[in-house]
Write an enzyme that holds these catalytic residues in place. Structure first.
Site, PDB file in Angstrom:
ATOM      1  N   GLU A   1      -9.179   3.958  -2.562  1.00 24.01           N
ATOM      2  CA  GLU A   1      -7.899   3.792  -3.249  1.00 24.01           C
ATOM      3  C   GLU A   1      -8.112   3.129  -4.612  1.00 24.01           C
ATOM      4  O   GLU A   1      -9.117   2.471  -4.852  1.00 24.01           O
ATOM      5  CB  GLU A   1      -6.950   2.907  -2.422  1.00 24.01           C
TER       6      GLU A   1
ATOM      7  N   ASP B   1       0.849  -1.188   0.000  1.00 22.45           N
ATOM      8  CA  ASP B   1       0.000   0.000   0.000  1.00 22.45           C
ATOM      9  C   ASP B   1       0.886   1.239   0.000  1.00 22.45           C
ATOM     10  O   ASP B   1       1.756   1.383   0.855  1.00 22.45           O
ATOM     11  CB  ASP B   1      -0.920  -0.016   1.228  1.00 22.45           C
TER      12      ASP B   1
ATOM     13  N   ARG C   1      -8.722   3.867  13.139  1.00 26.42           N
ATOM     14  CA  ARG C   1      -7.836   5.001  13.434  1.00 26.42           C
ATOM     15  C   ARG C   1      -7.354   5.018  14.881  1.00 26.42           C
ATOM     16  O   ARG C   1      -6.232   5.448  15.157  1.00 26.42           O
ATOM     17  CB  ARG C   1      -8.547   6.320  13.125  1.00 26.42           C
TER      18      ARG C   1
ATOM     19  N   GLU D   1     -10.441  12.571   7.130  1.00 24.13           N
ATOM     20  CA  GLU D   1     -10.255  13.893   6.523  1.00 24.13           C
ATOM     21  C   GLU D   1     -11.590  14.599   6.297  1.00 24.13           C
ATOM     22  O   GLU D   1     -11.711  15.794   6.564  1.00 24.13           O
ATOM     23  CB  GLU D   1      -9.547  13.763   5.177  1.00 24.13           C
TER      24      GLU D   1
ATOM     25  N   ASP E   1      -9.432   0.234   1.803  1.00 21.46           N
ATOM     26  CA  ASP E   1      -8.461  -0.208   2.809  1.00 21.46           C
ATOM     27  C   ASP E   1      -8.996   0.216   4.185  1.00 21.46           C
ATOM     28  O   ASP E   1      -8.554   1.190   4.774  1.00 21.46           O
ATOM     29  CB  ASP E   1      -7.108   0.441   2.513  1.00 21.46           C
TER      30      ASP E   1
ATOM     31  N   LYS F   1      -4.909  -2.026  10.085  1.00 25.45           N
ATOM     32  CA  LYS F   1      -5.173  -2.123   8.644  1.00 25.45           C
ATOM     33  C   LYS F   1      -5.396  -3.546   8.171  1.00 25.45           C
ATOM     34  O   LYS F   1      -6.039  -3.763   7.156  1.00 25.45           O
ATOM     35  CB  LYS F   1      -3.956  -1.582   7.877  1.00 25.45           C
TER      36      LYS F   1
ATOM     37  N   GLU G   1     -10.802   3.917   3.298  1.00 17.91           N
ATOM     38  CA  GLU G   1      -9.775   4.578   2.499  1.00 17.91           C
ATOM     39  C   GLU G   1     -10.080   4.257   1.043  1.00 17.91           C
ATOM     40  O   GLU G   1     -10.039   3.090   0.634  1.00 17.91           O
ATOM     41  CB  GLU G   1      -8.366   4.115   2.891  1.00 17.91           C
TER      42      GLU G   1
ATOM     43  N   HIS H   1      -3.911  13.968   0.382  1.00 19.49           N
ATOM     44  CA  HIS H   1      -4.167  13.103   1.545  1.00 19.49           C
ATOM     45  C   HIS H   1      -3.038  13.230   2.569  1.00 19.49           C
ATOM     46  O   HIS H   1      -3.290  13.434   3.764  1.00 19.49           O
ATOM     47  CB  HIS H   1      -4.308  11.642   1.101  1.00 19.49           C
TER      48      HIS H   1
ATOM     49  N   GLN I   1      -4.679   2.507  15.120  1.00 25.56           N
ATOM     50  CA  GLN I   1      -3.527   2.984  14.346  1.00 25.56           C
ATOM     51  C   GLN I   1      -2.716   4.019  15.125  1.00 25.56           C
ATOM     52  O   GLN I   1      -1.485   3.960  15.170  1.00 25.56           O
ATOM     53  CB  GLN I   1      -4.055   3.613  13.048  1.00 25.56           C
TER      54      GLN I   1
ATOM     55  N   THR J   1      -9.148  -5.815   3.800  1.00 23.25           N
ATOM     56  CA  THR J   1      -9.000  -4.908   2.668  1.00 23.25           C
ATOM     57  C   THR J   1      -9.891  -5.482   1.572  1.00 23.25           C
ATOM     58  O   THR J   1      -9.818  -6.673   1.275  1.00 23.25           O
ATOM     59  CB  THR J   1      -7.534  -4.863   2.168  1.00 23.25           C
TER      60      THR J   1
HETATM   61 CA    CA Z   1      -4.260   2.678   2.755  1.00 21.90          CA
END
Ligand code: CA
Length: 408
Positions: A193, A119, A229, A356, A225, A245, A191, A126, A232, A249
């Protein structure tokens, strides 16, 4: 063509995204392409005189890895043979009836055996958003960010195909005041992606040049993904993401050929400072693909689009990611998954994560149902769709990647 497609289909006969699935009644999954809302069974075509020997072998396997290994010339030849079949020139009703299935009759699978999943972190917007939130606007980008496409090795075993439930992960979470606790994540995020499946690999010790890198790309897919948080934040120092993570996925079932996207290329952002020579590209090209993130809570009748972003914003191209990944001799293998990292854009509403979009919880996202969201709640379904508009005006689709959150 013998198939009747609606004029506004996102899956015209020259798009042909690759997939893998089990038609109703079939014993094993087999390689497919999508046309309109139909799947064409490539194993049936392979057994009825289509394709050369190598492609025939690859298209009768129960994963796409063998096809991925064959490379762009072979993929183009297979696409041409599929076009010949779809043109109806062979006029063999028996083959048509066995090879063409309504999508509703096909159970789609993870398209490849994914040996490794990497990844990246290629969206400047971002990285800037996240850096601004946690380090302040003056130090938003880490010193390395403009010099190399930052990435990490993810976990391949928990990559699943669209539709898989998202079980809220347990984790070690550190409250602001007090010792860490073991609890369900309260900050479950998405996420958005773009993924790329590796085609032919490179031998260990043999880097891939940036200008050759796209020859190693089988095609693009959508990736969510999923990220915890709160887990993390506590675990990632100093080695980066781990359990926040790797619980899940999700990828879309369809893989879009670069050949189908030739008319949807765009200039990639100008890079300043200029990257080191091994990352330099004779012609920097990105992809103009719009991605939409939608949420549907348990009380809503339909999903609401809350995020619109575009791969054109990515600062580091896929070619640069591959050149960087291999420049030390690291070998990529057919079926490896590379993901772009969260794709955010410059405008409000183009943020590719809830972190975000809701700016660390300070601006809750308002939904048509009157509800608000900072993070995903149990029962929420999150869907990513995407499309590209080619220079000939034809819009082509990527399918969707969807997951519903269930309690820990
Ligand atoms: Ca990611």
């Amino acid at each position: 063509m013998f198939l009747d497609l609606p004029a506004d289909t996102l899956y015209p006969a020259d798009h042909l995204p690759w997939g893998l699935g089990k038609p109703r009644g079939a014993v094993r999954q087999r390689p497919l392409v999508r046309v309109g809302d139909f799947a064409v069974d490539l194993a049936v075509l392979a057994s009825t005189g289509y394709f050369d020997v190598a492609a025939k072998h690859a298209l009768t396997q129960d994963v796409l890895n063998d096809l991925m290994e064959l490379g762009p010339l072979a993929w183009d030849a297979v696409r041409a043979e599929i076009a010949r079949f779809l043109s109806g020139s062979d006029d063999r009703d028996d083959v048509r009836s066995r090879a063409v299935h309504p999508l509703a009759d096909v159970s789609l699978c993870l398209p490849a055996h994914i040996g490794d999943y990497t990844d990246f972190y290629s969206s400047r917007e971002h990285a800037t958003n996240v850096g601004t939130m946690f380090r302040g606007a003056d130090n938003a980008l880490m010193p390395n960010w403009l010099h190399l496409p930052v990435g990490y090795h993810g976990r391949a075993s928990s990559v699943v195909v669209s539709g898989h439930d998202v079980r809220r992960p347990m984790g070690q979470i550190k409250p602001p005041d007090g010792p860490p606790v073991f609890a369900p994540s309260k900050e479950l995020d998405v996420e958005i992606e773009m993924g790329a499946f590796v085609g032919p690999g490179n031998a260990l010790g043999h880097p891939v040049a940036a200008d050759e890198a796209e020859r190693h790309v089988f095609g693009l897919c959508l990736v969510n993904d999923w990220s915890a948080r709160d887990v993390q934040r506590w675990e990632y120092v100093p080695l980066g993401p781990f359990l926040a993570k790797n619980f899940l996925t999700t990828v879309s079932p369809w893989i879009v050929s670069l050949a189908s996207l030739e008319g949807a290329r765009c200039e990639a952002p100008v890079q300043d400072p200029a990257p080191l020579p091994y990352l330099a590209e004779a012609h920097r090209r990105g992809f103009d693909i719009e991605l939409i993130g939608s949420i549907q809570t348990a009380t809503m009748d339909a999903p609401a689009a809350i995020i619109r972003t575009n791969t054109r914003f990515l600062y580091w191209t896929l070619a640069q990611q591959i050149a960087h990944h291999t420049m030390n001799g690291c070998n990529l293998r057919p079926g490896d998954l590379l993901a772009s990292g969260t794709i955010s854009g410059p405008d409000p509403g183009s943020e590719g994560s809830l972190l975000e979009l809701a700016w660390k919880g300070t601006r809750p996202v308002e939904l048509p149902s009157g509800e608000t969201r900072i993070w995903l709640e149990d029962g929420d379904t999150f869907t990513i769709t995407a499309s590209a508009t080619r220079s000939d005006g034809q819009k082509v689709g990527f399918g969707e990647v969807v997951g519903t959150v269930v309690s820990a």
